[in-house]
Design a protein around this motif. Structure first.
Motif, PDB file in Angstrom:
ATOM      1  N   GLY A   1      57.113 -22.447 -15.936  1.00  0.00           N
ATOM      2  CA  GLY A   1      56.959 -23.830 -16.413  1.00  0.00           C
ATOM      3  C   GLY A   1      55.562 -24.339 -16.154  1.00  0.00           C
ATOM      4  O   GLY A   1      54.916 -24.927 -17.032  1.00  0.00           O
TER       5      GLY A   1
ATOM      6  N   LEU B   1      53.126 -22.722 -18.456  1.00  0.00           N
ATOM      7  CA  LEU B   1      53.201 -23.288 -19.817  1.00  0.00           C
ATOM      8  C   LEU B   1      52.512 -24.646 -19.905  1.00  0.00           C
ATOM      9  O   LEU B   1      51.818 -24.949 -20.869  1.00  0.00           O
ATOM     10  CB  LEU B   1      54.669 -23.420 -20.245  1.00  0.00           C
TER      11      LEU B   1
ATOM     12  N   LEU C   1      49.440 -25.561 -22.198  1.00  0.00           N
ATOM     13  CA  LEU C   1      49.538 -26.728 -23.057  1.00  0.00           C
ATOM     14  C   LEU C   1      48.335 -27.663 -22.880  1.00  0.00           C
ATOM     15  O   LEU C   1      47.740 -28.148 -23.851  1.00  0.00           O
ATOM     16  CB  LEU C   1      50.843 -27.485 -22.763  1.00  0.00           C
TER      17      LEU C   1
ATOM     18  N   PHE D   1      45.358 -26.212 -24.478  1.00  0.00           N
ATOM     19  CA  PHE D   1      45.509 -26.345 -25.931  1.00  0.00           C
ATOM     20  C   PHE D   1      45.151 -27.758 -26.398  1.00  0.00           C
ATOM     21  O   PHE D   1      44.410 -27.946 -27.364  1.00  0.00           O
ATOM     22  CB  PHE D   1      46.958 -26.018 -26.301  1.00  0.00           C
ATOM     23  N   ILE D   2      45.686 -28.744 -25.655  1.00  0.00           N
ATOM     24  CA  ILE D   2      45.400 -30.151 -26.007  1.00  0.00           C
ATOM     25  C   ILE D   2      43.900 -30.445 -25.865  1.00  0.00           C
ATOM     26  O   ILE D   2      43.298 -31.100 -26.718  1.00  0.00           O
ATOM     27  CB  ILE D   2      46.240 -31.116 -25.130  1.00  0.00           C
TER      28      ILE D   2
ATOM     29  N   PHE E   1      42.085 -28.898 -28.751  1.00  0.00           N
ATOM     30  CA  PHE E   1      42.364 -29.653 -29.983  1.00  0.00           C
ATOM     31  C   PHE E   1      41.577 -30.965 -30.006  1.00  0.00           C
ATOM     32  O   PHE E   1      40.976 -31.329 -31.010  1.00  0.00           O
ATOM     33  CB  PHE E   1      43.869 -29.939 -30.083  1.00  0.00           C
TER      34      PHE E   1
ATOM     35  N   HIS F   1      38.017 -30.212 -30.638  1.00  0.00           N
ATOM     36  CA  HIS F   1      37.856 -29.835 -32.050  1.00  0.00           C
ATOM     37  C   HIS F   1      37.866 -31.082 -32.952  1.00  0.00           C
ATOM     38  O   HIS F   1      37.041 -31.245 -33.842  1.00  0.00           O
ATOM     39  CB  HIS F   1      38.978 -28.879 -32.460  1.00  0.00           C
TER      40      HIS F   1
ATOM     41  N   LYS G   1      33.634 -31.801 -40.296  1.00  0.00           N
ATOM     42  CA  LYS G   1      34.133 -31.074 -41.458  1.00  0.00           C
ATOM     43  C   LYS G   1      33.056 -31.118 -42.539  1.00  0.00           C
ATOM     44  O   LYS G   1      32.696 -32.202 -43.032  1.00  0.00           O
ATOM     45  CB  LYS G   1      35.428 -31.718 -41.949  1.00  0.00           C
ATOM     46  N   MET G   2      32.550 -29.959 -42.848  1.00  0.00           N
ATOM     47  CA  MET G   2      31.436 -29.895 -43.802  1.00  0.00           C
ATOM     48  C   MET G   2      31.698 -28.858 -44.892  1.00  0.00           C
ATOM     49  O   MET G   2      32.441 -27.904 -44.671  1.00  0.00           O
ATOM     50  CB  MET G   2      30.154 -29.535 -43.073  1.00  0.00           C
TER      51      MET G   2
ATOM     52  N   ASN H   1      39.832 -36.143 -48.506  1.00  0.00           N
ATOM     53  CA  ASN H   1      40.046 -34.941 -47.703  1.00  0.00           C
ATOM     54  C   ASN H   1      39.315 -34.987 -46.356  1.00  0.00           C
ATOM     55  O   ASN H   1      39.138 -33.964 -45.715  1.00  0.00           O
ATOM     56  CB  ASN H   1      39.635 -33.704 -48.510  1.00  0.00           C
ATOM     57  N   ARG H   2      38.887 -36.164 -45.993  1.00  0.00           N
ATOM     58  CA  ARG H   2      38.273 -36.458 -44.704  1.00  0.00           C
ATOM     59  C   ARG H   2      37.101 -35.532 -44.352  1.00  0.00           C
ATOM     60  O   ARG H   2      37.053 -34.928 -43.278  1.00  0.00           O
ATOM     61  CB  ARG H   2      39.341 -36.424 -43.610  1.00  0.00           C
ATOM     62  N   TYR H   3      36.190 -35.411 -45.283  1.00  0.00           N
ATOM     63  CA  TYR H   3      34.972 -34.652 -44.989  1.00  0.00           C
ATOM     64  C   TYR H   3      33.963 -35.547 -44.293  1.00  0.00           C
ATOM     65  O   TYR H   3      33.904 -36.752 -44.557  1.00  0.00           O
ATOM     66  CB  TYR H   3      34.340 -34.140 -46.292  1.00  0.00           C
TER      67      TYR H   3
ATOM     68  N   MET I   1      63.998 -27.968 -16.637  1.00  0.00           N
ATOM     69  CA  MET I   1      63.117 -26.948 -17.215  1.00  0.00           C
ATOM     70  C   MET I   1      63.244 -26.897 -18.731  1.00  0.00           C
ATOM     71  O   MET I   1      62.269 -26.765 -19.431  1.00  0.00           O
ATOM     72  CB  MET I   1      63.470 -25.581 -16.598  1.00  0.00           C
TER      73      MET I   1
ATOM     74  N   SER J   1      61.023 -29.262 -20.524  1.00  0.00           N
ATOM     75  CA  SER J   1      59.622 -28.824 -20.639  1.00  0.00           C
ATOM     76  C   SER J   1      59.422 -27.989 -21.896  1.00  0.00           C
ATOM     77  O   SER J   1      58.444 -28.148 -22.617  1.00  0.00           O
ATOM     78  CB  SER J   1      59.204 -27.978 -19.442  1.00  0.00           C
ATOM     79  N   TYR J   2      60.414 -27.100 -22.153  1.00  0.00           N
ATOM     80  CA  TYR J   2      60.310 -26.258 -23.350  1.00  0.00           C
ATOM     81  C   TYR J   2      60.311 -27.092 -24.624  1.00  0.00           C
ATOM     82  O   TYR J   2      59.533 -26.857 -25.537  1.00  0.00           O
ATOM     83  CB  TYR J   2      61.460 -25.245 -23.399  1.00  0.00           C
TER      84      TYR J   2
ATOM     85  N   LEU K   1      57.047 -28.925 -24.944  1.00  0.00           N
ATOM     86  CA  LEU K   1      56.024 -27.937 -25.305  1.00  0.00           C
ATOM     87  C   LEU K   1      56.101 -27.587 -26.792  1.00  0.00           C
ATOM     88  O   LEU K   1      55.098 -27.576 -27.502  1.00  0.00           O
ATOM     89  CB  LEU K   1      56.238 -26.676 -24.463  1.00  0.00           C
TER      90      LEU K   1
ATOM     91  N   ILE L   1      50.415 -30.262 -33.070  1.00  0.00           N
ATOM     92  CA  ILE L   1      49.034 -29.755 -33.124  1.00  0.00           C
ATOM     93  C   ILE L   1      48.828 -28.873 -34.348  1.00  0.00           C
ATOM     94  O   ILE L   1      47.863 -29.009 -35.079  1.00  0.00           O
ATOM     95  CB  ILE L   1      48.684 -28.992 -31.824  1.00  0.00           C
TER      96      ILE L   1
ATOM     97  N   THR M   1      43.232 -28.541 -50.673  1.00  0.00           N
ATOM     98  CA  THR M   1      43.046 -29.892 -51.182  1.00  0.00           C
ATOM     99  C   THR M   1      43.388 -30.003 -52.659  1.00  0.00           C
ATOM    100  O   THR M   1      44.320 -29.393 -53.121  1.00  0.00           O
ATOM    101  CB  THR M   1      41.581 -30.289 -50.961  1.00  0.00           C
TER     102      THR M   1
ATOM    103  N   ASN N   1      47.041 -31.961 -52.902  1.00  0.00           N
ATOM    104  CA  ASN N   1      47.022 -33.265 -52.254  1.00  0.00           C
ATOM    105  C   ASN N   1      47.195 -34.412 -53.237  1.00  0.00           C
ATOM    106  O   ASN N   1      47.236 -35.554 -52.841  1.00  0.00           O
ATOM    107  CB  ASN N   1      45.685 -33.465 -51.524  1.00  0.00           C
TER     108      ASN N   1
END
Lengths: 173, 223
Positions: free
Chosen positions: A6, A9, A13, A16-17, A20, A23, A29-30, A134-136, B1, B4-5, B8, B15, B27, B31
């Motif tokens: 746990g 993980l 996580l 990862f956050i 992100f 990023h 974005k180009m 498209n949020r460029y 527990m 948490s999974y 996650l 994301i 696009t 879109n």
């Protein structure tokens, strides 16, 4: 054991956050477009080019007709060299021919500029719309004059842009 | 527990889905907004119907922004026109039906040119001379009708009715109402309305209407 998994993980996580968030916040974005390619594939350009050709051809027909009249008069003058009326008419028609020719050339120039302005204005607007939608952050224009020296081909969105601006122009988007 | 999974998995899904929208290349058409009408074959009150017609998402009202001007074309169903005519009166169902029937036989549209930035009168925008203002009014009153047309297949149709709504006040917009004779085009098939803008030299402005788009409207339940 389960607690360790746990914890692991949660750490993954968090990483990862963080990645992100980084990023999203710091990656821009180009993309770029091949301007001549997009311009030449733009339906509005094709339509107005055709319209321009028709107008130009119509004016050419008028000039050809005036030129034919002049040649006919010249033949008549050759047969009657002392006919002052014919000579005066020839002079008058010749002046008219050159004035008309000059006027048509100027009108063609004005029309061509007017159409170019219309095409570029709509094309620029639709590219702007595409960018916003498209949020460029940046869309570069490559025109082959060295403004854009190198870009990865994956960043070339010319085909997508062409498709979009044509749909937008036709009122489909 | 177990919780948490779940958390996650949820965060991971969010994301991934967020990242997907940022990809270059997913696009254009994918879109593009659906051009299908919402609530087709549904029933609604007159007030809701009026809102429905004006709602841009339903694609009966279409906008095109070209740099500094917004060109808006709005389809006006006969019930909508009857509503506009009677809204300040007490009217019966029969009166409403009778008023709406006056608009039968034609498809009515409102074309509005609107200045996006800045104040002032639209027709005085970027004037090159004093005479140009008069020329613009004259153009909108008498000549503009030749520059708006409906294209269906290889056929081109000029409006059967055209009216410039002259307003004597400073407004950043100008409106014309136009109508096409229903007998001269097929409402069930796709068509495009084209306005060749000569007022501000923007060229052809096109609005596409899909098959049955003017016909598949919600029913009005109460008037």
């Amino acid at each position: 054991m389960t607690k360790t998994i746990g914890l692991l993980l949660v750490i993954v996580l968090l990483i990862f956050i963080s990645l992100f968030t980084y990023h999203s916040l710091f990656t821009k974005k180009m993309a770029y477009v091949d301007i001549p390619k997009v311009f030449n594939s733009f339906e509005m350009k094709k339509e107005l080019q055709e319209k321009y050709k028709q107008t130009e051809a119509g004016r050419k027909r008028v000039l050809d007709s005036l030129s034919f009249n002049l040649q006919t008069l010249a033949k008549k003058i050759n047969e009657n060299k002392n006919d002052k009326n014919l000579i005066a008419e020839f002079d008058s028609q010749r002046d008219m021919f050159f004035k008309t020719k000059k006027r048509f050339e100027e009108d063609n120039e004005v029309l061509s500029r007017q159409y170019d302005k219309q095409i570029l204005e709509q094309m620029s607007q639709y590219i702007l719309d595409y960018g916003k939608q498209n949020r460029y952050d940046l869309i570069l224009g490559a025109d082959g004059n060295g403004t854009l020296m190198y870009a990865n081909e994956e960043m070339n969105i010319s085909d997508l842009i062409t498709n979009y601006i044509n749909n937008k122009y036709k009122g489909l988007e | 527990m177990n919780k948490s999974y779940y958390i996650l998995f949820f965060v991971f899904a969010v994301i991934v889905s967020c990242n997907e929208t940022d990809k270059v290349g997913d696009t254009s058409l994918s879109n593009s907004k659906s051009t299908e009408l919402h609530n087709i074959n549904s029933s609604m009150s007159l007030d809701r119907f009026v809102e429905f017609v004006a709602n841009k998402e339903n694609q009966l009202t279409k906008n095109k922004e070209i740099s500094d001007i917004n060109f808006q074309l709005a389809f006006m169903p006969k019930e909508y026109l009857a509503y506009l005519e009677l809204k300040n009166e007490n009217y019966s169902k029969e009166q409403f039906a009778k008023t709406a029937s006056h608009y039968e036989g034609m498809s009515y549209f409102n074309l509005r040119l609107h200045l996006l930035k800045g104040q002032g009168e639209l027709l005085k925008y970027n004037l090159s001379s004093g005479q140009q203002y008069e020329a613009r009014i004259k153009y909108m009153s008498f000549e503009m009708q030749k520059d708006v047309f409906l294209v269906q297949g290889n056929d081109t149709l000029l409006p059967g009715m055209f009216h410039f709504e002259r307003i004597f006040e400073v407004a950043p917009y100008a409106t014309v109402m136009l109508a096409f004779d229903n007998a001269k085009f097929n409402q069930e098939e796709e068509f495009t309305i084209v306005y060749n803008d000569k007022l501000f030299n923007k060229g052809f402005i096109k609005y596409n209407y899909k098959n049955n788009q003017l016909i598949d409207l919600p029913n009005i339940t109460g008037v």
